[in-house]
Design an enzyme around this catalytic site. Sequence first.
Site: not given
Length: 354
Positions: A89-91, A117
């Site tokens: 995952y990332c932002r 996220i």
Amino acid sequence: MKKLMTFLVTLLGLNVNSACSQQSFKDADVEEFFRLAETASDVQLLDVRTAEEYAESHIAGAQNIDINKETFLETVLKQLDKQRPVAVYCRSGKRSVKAANILTANGFEVINLKGGILAWQSKGKPVTTDTHERDLFTTKSGKTVQLYALMHASIRMVYDGKEIEIDPVGQLGNRTTDYASLPKADFIFVTHEHPDHFSPETIALLSAGNTRIITNQRCADRLERGTVMANGDRLDLSEDISIEAVPAYNTTPDHLQFHPKGRDNGFVVSLDGLRIYIAGDTEDIPEMAEIQDIDIAFLPCNQPYTMTPDQLLRAARMVKPRVLFPYHYGQTNVSEVPSQLKNDSIEVRLRHYE
């Protein structure tokens, strides 16, 4: 591993090739990703944002490898296991797609969190600022064991509501662990008296009225409390938690004074049948051949006090754990250990146990 991925896809209803026909990884929404992060002990959780973003908040147990660094792939190949799926995952989901494509092109099975996220937090899912790496394991009856890499020789275990601390030390050089923010310990295991393993101040900080301390004679004398175990002793702490004290000592000439035979302990901790070997400060002693049926092993690697990398390999091949964590390694380079044990059916996980 293919069977595991098939199971996960079936269990979670993951959407394969949802973005385009060329996509080779799996997408998961927040609820699917949450179930995966919380229950799938064989999945590697990966945060590909910057270190600054990660420090602000992240999903518990995630490793951080920045996708925008030139060393991303090199670090991934050293730290992640191709035999275990990666949940990334990332932002907001853009960088994680880039990472997922790189990972799949290099032989990894990948699940990507749609929306990143931001979507995770919008659904009220928990985040943490705890930067300690976490590994999940499952016992024979399906209970979860969480292992946190604190630093050097300090390990935190959480099992069935019980807090277990191994060689807790609050500060080593410029590295610190905020034990005041952690729950009080049910059990504290101390292998020996050296200050990178034994800190009376940290033990006091972690102790409550029901905390039980298990250690050798010299540490118990200094603490003026604790249950003493010598090499060969075994103790049942509850119906499903037991501990065995095993030898830990030096064998190299001119190093014998660091850890003389018979003084210090290694420990084999059994949690509902999951057997964890914490070697303490030792070299590749012959008694290791008698330590059998180990699921997880923590083996030290730094001379002159413990093992060389070659000794670590010999020790691993004697103990034959399912999963190996090199620890207590200081500045010793252990990055080649995973490839060197590749043909020994030992999965090596590198964590920040400098």
